[in-house]
Write a protein that holds these residues in place. Sequence first.
Motif, short mmCIF file in Angstrom:
data_model
loop_
_atom_site.label_atom_id
_atom_site.label_comp_id
_atom_site.label_asym_id
_atom_site.label_seq_id
_atom_site.Cartn_x
_atom_site.Cartn_y
_atom_site.Cartn_z
N ASN A 89 0.85 -1.19 0.00
CA ASN A 89 0.00 0.00 0.00
C ASN A 89 0.88 1.23 0.00
N TYR A 90 0.31 2.34 -0.42
CA TYR A 90 0.95 3.63 -0.17
C TYR A 90 0.33 4.23 1.08
N LEU A 91 1.15 4.87 1.89
CA LEU A 91 0.66 5.63 3.03
C LEU A 91 0.84 7.10 2.73
N LEU A 92 -0.27 7.82 2.76
CA LEU A 92 -0.24 9.27 2.55
C LEU A 92 0.20 9.94 3.84
N GLY A 93 1.37 10.56 3.79
CA GLY A 93 1.92 11.19 4.99
C GLY A 93 2.41 12.60 4.72
N THR A 114 4.50 0.80 1.62
CA THR A 114 4.55 0.07 2.89
C THR A 114 4.02 -1.35 2.74
N ASN A 115 4.33 -2.15 3.75
CA ASN A 115 3.72 -3.48 3.93
C ASN A 115 3.00 -3.51 5.28
N ASP A 116 2.46 -2.38 5.70
CA ASP A 116 1.91 -2.24 7.05
C ASP A 116 0.74 -3.17 7.34
N TYR A 117 0.04 -3.63 6.31
CA TYR A 117 -1.15 -4.47 6.54
C TYR A 117 -0.82 -5.96 6.59
N PRO A 209 9.11 3.10 -7.15
CA PRO A 209 10.12 3.97 -6.53
C PRO A 209 10.35 3.58 -5.09
N LYS A 210 11.60 3.54 -4.69
CA LYS A 210 11.97 3.06 -3.36
C LYS A 210 11.83 4.13 -2.28
N PHE A 211 11.74 5.37 -2.69
CA PHE A 211 11.66 6.48 -1.74
C PHE A 211 10.28 7.14 -1.83
N PRO A 212 9.89 7.89 -0.80
CA PRO A 212 8.59 8.54 -0.83
C PRO A 212 8.42 9.43 -2.07
#
Length: 349
Positions: A89-93, A114-117, A209-212
């Motif tokens: 997922n992408y996390l909007l920060g 992320t792999n937060d889920y 892309p590996k960076f935000p």
Amino acid sequence: MLVIRPIEQRDFPALKQFAIESGHGFTSLPVNDELLQSKLSLSIASFAKRAPSKGESLYFFVAEDTHTGEVMGTCAIDGAVGLSAPFYNYLLGKQVHSSTRLGIYNVVETLTLTNDYTGVSELCTLFLREPARHGLNGRLLSKCRFLFLAEFSELFDQRILAEMRGVSDEKGNSPFWCWLQEHFFSMDFSTVDYLTGIGRKGFIADLMPKFPIYVSLLSKEAKSVIGITHDNTRPALRMLEEEGFRWRGYVDIFDAGPSVECELSHIHSVRTSRRLTVGILEQQQYSAHADKHTYLLSNIEFKHFRALIAEAVIDEDKQQVMLHKDIATLLKVKEGDTVRLVKLTHPQS
């Protein structure tokens, strides 16, 4: 009337038709016989032998028309995502760029991969055929899963996820993906959507892309759809929001559709559902009751789970729910058995 039951092998033709009708962006129903059969087989195996705890199980349900026997919809619960294949997922920060010396303070939005889920349980694969999109059918198909979660909570994570389809047109073009494609990929959205659906996700780690990503660098069209739900998916989102699901900033990496979540114990239909014993009413007795209300009901069987929406009468003194004999038959329960139910108090439109 529609009744919910676990999927069976005989439902494969209907499942394939759902995959065709669901269209672009519905990655959990790929138009691929091998992958559909794999999902169906995993569900059959998951229902055949009840796991002791949360794991890589899939619980597929279908909505069957009790009059025609035709299967009109499907929904599913994935026991835990991301355990054998990455779940992105992408996390909007936000990032802050400031300099006190220059008196500059800028807050910029970012999208971080992320792999937060990983390990979270997911509500997925909700699809109802057009002819059945009326009355309480959509509500039944979406909410029946909450009674299953409530009854068999040990099989699921305490965090429940649902990914909403993002914005794309009739040809499968996603404004968000168009920007990613231009800068990082050489595949159109339909191809990426299909590869993801059949489990070939290796290209994500290779090419993403590996960076935000700074949101300000995206095209106007791409920025405008971040966290926005596809028109066809908005009714499903509204029902989840009624249950307490909220967007926490996570979006799909291809179409930027929102991922909503809720703690299992905080889901309205889980929290307010109750177990009652069954009483059976004949037609004349049933018609004589003036205090009937509409309920979402299920039996408490695992392999032979059944759920439907019907009117019933609650006897609080006896802690009993009085059901019409035909409803009891559809639920596969008899006098003295136990059912789980929740009153439908939300708008029925």
